[in-house]
Enzyme design. Structure first.
Site, PDB file in Angstrom:
ATOM      1  N   LYS A 291       0.891  -1.168   0.000  1.00 56.95           N
ATOM      2  CA  LYS A 291       0.000   0.000   0.000  1.00 56.95           C
ATOM      3  C   LYS A 291       0.922   1.208   0.000  1.00 56.95           C
ATOM      4  CE  LYS A 291      -3.774   2.444   1.757  1.00 56.95           C
ATOM      5  NZ  LYS A 291      -5.214   2.429   1.515  1.00 56.95           N
TER       6      LYS A 291
ATOM      7  N   ASP B  49      -4.698  -0.467   7.483  1.00 59.13           N
ATOM      8  CA  ASP B  49      -4.792  -1.254   6.255  1.00 59.13           C
ATOM      9  C   ASP B  49      -3.640  -2.252   6.166  1.00 59.13           C
ATOM     10  OD1 ASP B  49      -6.961   0.281   5.719  1.00 59.13           O
ATOM     11  OD2 ASP B  49      -6.239   1.127   3.832  1.00 59.13           O
TER      12      ASP B  49
ATOM     13  N   GLU C 243      -2.844  -2.323  -2.728  1.00 62.97           N
ATOM     14  CA  GLU C 243      -4.055  -1.514  -2.527  1.00 62.97           C
ATOM     15  C   GLU C 243      -3.712  -0.058  -2.799  1.00 62.97           C
ATOM     16  OE1 GLU C 243      -5.769  -1.366   1.455  1.00 62.97           O
ATOM     17  OE2 GLU C 243      -7.109   0.252   0.828  1.00 62.97           O
ATOM     18  N   GLY C 244      -4.535   0.613  -3.576  1.00 64.93           N
ATOM     19  CA  GLY C 244      -4.339   2.037  -3.823  1.00 64.93           C
ATOM     20  C   GLY C 244      -4.745   2.862  -2.610  1.00 64.93           C
TER      21      GLY C 244
ATOM     22  N   GLY D 155      -7.605   5.834  -1.663  1.00 67.21           N
ATOM     23  CA  GLY D 155      -8.771   6.519  -2.221  1.00 67.21           C
ATOM     24  C   GLY D 155      -9.089   5.964  -3.607  1.00 67.21           C
TER      25      GLY D 155
HETATM   26  N1  LIG Z   1     -17.329  -7.522   2.575  1.00 61.31           N
HETATM   27  C1  LIG Z   1     -17.202  -6.800   3.699  1.00 61.31           C
HETATM   28  N2  LIG Z   1     -17.258  -7.408   4.901  1.00 61.31           N
HETATM   29  C2  LIG Z   1     -17.131  -6.690   6.054  1.00 61.31           C
HETATM   30  N3  LIG Z   1     -16.944  -5.361   6.096  1.00 61.31           N
HETATM   31  C3  LIG Z   1     -16.891  -4.707   4.913  1.00 61.31           C
HETATM   32  C4  LIG Z   1     -17.004  -5.387   3.665  1.00 61.31           C
HETATM   33  N4  LIG Z   1     -16.886  -4.493   2.673  1.00 61.31           N
HETATM   34  C5  LIG Z   1     -16.703  -3.303   3.272  1.00 61.31           C
HETATM   35  N5  LIG Z   1     -16.706  -3.413   4.614  1.00 61.31           N
HETATM   36  C6  LIG Z   1     -16.552  -2.330   5.619  1.00 61.31           C
HETATM   37  O1  LIG Z   1     -16.536  -1.071   4.970  1.00 61.31           O
HETATM   38  C7  LIG Z   1     -15.622  -0.187   5.596  1.00 61.31           C
HETATM   39  C8  LIG Z   1     -14.613   0.317   4.603  1.00 61.31           C
HETATM   40  O2  LIG Z   1     -13.831  -0.778   4.141  1.00 61.31           O
HETATM   41  P1  LIG Z   1     -12.287  -0.626   3.807  1.00 61.31           P
HETATM   42  O3  LIG Z   1     -11.527  -0.164   4.994  1.00 61.31           O
HETATM   43  O4  LIG Z   1     -11.870  -1.910   3.175  1.00 61.31           O
HETATM   44  O5  LIG Z   1     -12.353   0.562   2.730  1.00 61.31           O
HETATM   45  P2  LIG Z   1     -11.175   1.195   1.905  1.00 61.31           P
HETATM   46  O6  LIG Z   1     -11.686   1.506   0.566  1.00 61.31           O
HETATM   47  O7  LIG Z   1      -9.963   0.318   2.000  1.00 61.31           O
HETATM   48  O8  LIG Z   1     -10.904   2.544   2.721  1.00 61.31           O
HETATM   49  P3  LIG Z   1      -9.615   3.495   2.627  1.00 61.31           P
HETATM   50  O9  LIG Z   1      -9.919   4.442   1.516  1.00 61.31           O
HETATM   51  O10 LIG Z   1      -9.587   4.161   3.984  1.00 61.31           O
HETATM   52  O11 LIG Z   1      -8.398   2.649   2.373  1.00 61.31           O
HETATM   53  C9  LIG Z   1     -14.963  -0.954   6.722  1.00 61.31           C
HETATM   54  O12 LIG Z   1     -15.596  -0.639   7.917  1.00 61.31           O
HETATM   55  C10 LIG Z   1     -15.189  -2.404   6.337  1.00 61.31           C
HETATM   56  O13 LIG Z   1     -15.200  -3.208   7.436  1.00 61.31           O
HETATM   57 MG   LIG Z   2      -8.089   0.749   2.738  1.00 55.67          MG
END
Ligand SMILES: Nc1ncnc2c1ncn2[C@@H]1O[C@H](COP(=O)(O)OP(=O)(O)OP(=O)(O)O)[C@@H](O)[C@H]1O
Ligand SMILES: [Mg+2]
Length: 218
Positions: free
Chosen positions: A40, A53, A114-115, A117
């Site tokens: 990341k 992350d 992972e990117g 945003g």
């Molecule tokens: N399939 C899933 N099962 C459980 N929780 C999920 C699922 N999909 C999304 N979420 C929930 O959605 C929220 C955001 O998920 P995540 O942290 O993976 O987003 P992100 O895109 O990586 O965010 P960021 O931009 O901060 O890196 C979290 O609270 C996560 O637990």
């Molecule tokens: Mg994330």
């Protein structure tokens, strides 16, 4: 993994589920016996006190990489990486990111990146997440929500990716409900048809128990 030795997980924006999807892909590869590295480029929001992350990615993949090896730039404020770096009095160096990603990939059979945003988020003032994805050369997995608004966000992301010559391996909708509504089912079909792309669906996961997760193959 059907695609090269790596995948770049991006999404329609922040907090859409990129880490969860990347973790599920990494966990699937690890469960199949592959040595998996995760990466990341920058993590922000460390001040918020939730599992980072890089920690979830490491736990899911079974990797022994250090925080530094997974995420070379880590910042406290929940800001765009270019701003978080500026607030820390530095600038993210694209060459360092490329070197670190290659080093991580070199120590494994497959890498899941992972990117940060969405695709057009700046890592440095003139270096976007999309530029890093292009430099690394891995196909994209585009993460999006299943509900209202997702068709536009997802198709915009596909257009932005393809406009820059990036290959899109698939879209992943998350969390996919046990009983999807008519809107959610229609969104999945519409994105597949208008986007010309395979659309996967990831159900809600118990994040504490990767061994319970269904396989997510691309
Ligand atoms: N399939 C899933 N099962 C459980 N929780 C999920 C699922 N999909 C999304 N979420 C929930 O959605 C929220 C955001 O998920 P995540 O942290 O993976 O987003 P992100 O895109 O990586 O965010 P960021 O931009 O901060 O890196 C979290 O609270 C996560 O637990
Ligand atoms: Mg994330």
């Amino acid at each position: 993994m059907a695609v090269a030795q790596g995948v770049f997980v991006t999404g329609t924006g922040t907090e859409v589920g990129k880490t969860v999807v990347a973790a599920a892909v990494a966990r699937t590869l690890a469960a199949e016996g592959h040595r998996v590295a995760v990466f990341k480029p920058a993590v922000t929001g460390l001040d918020e006190g939730v599992e980072t992350d890089h920690a979830l990615l490491r736990r899911a993949s079974g990797s022994s990489q250090s925080d530094e090896e997974i995420a070379p730039y880590r910042y406290g404020p929940p800001a765009s990486p270019h701003l978080a770096a500026e607030l820390a009095g530095e600038e993210i160096d694209p060459e360092r990111l490329r070197e670190r990603a290659r080093a991580a990939a070199g120590g494994a059979d497959a890498i899941v990146c992972e990117g940060v945003g969405g695709l057009l988020v700046p890592l440095a003032p003139s270096y976007l997440v999309r530029d890093l994805a292009a430099d690394l050369g891995y196909p994209l997995l585009v993460v999006a929500g299943p509900g209202l608004g997702t068709i536009n966000h997802t198709l915009l992301t596909l257009e932005s990716a393809r406009g820059a010559g990036l290959e899109v391996a698939a879209v992943a909708l998350t969390p996919w409900p046990e009983k999807p509504s008519e809107i959610e089912r229609s969104n999945r079909e519409t994105i597949a048809t208008l986007g010309g792309v395979e659309v996967l669906a990831l159900p809600h996961l118990d994040l504490g128990a990767p061994e319970s997760w269904p396989a997510l193959r691309i």
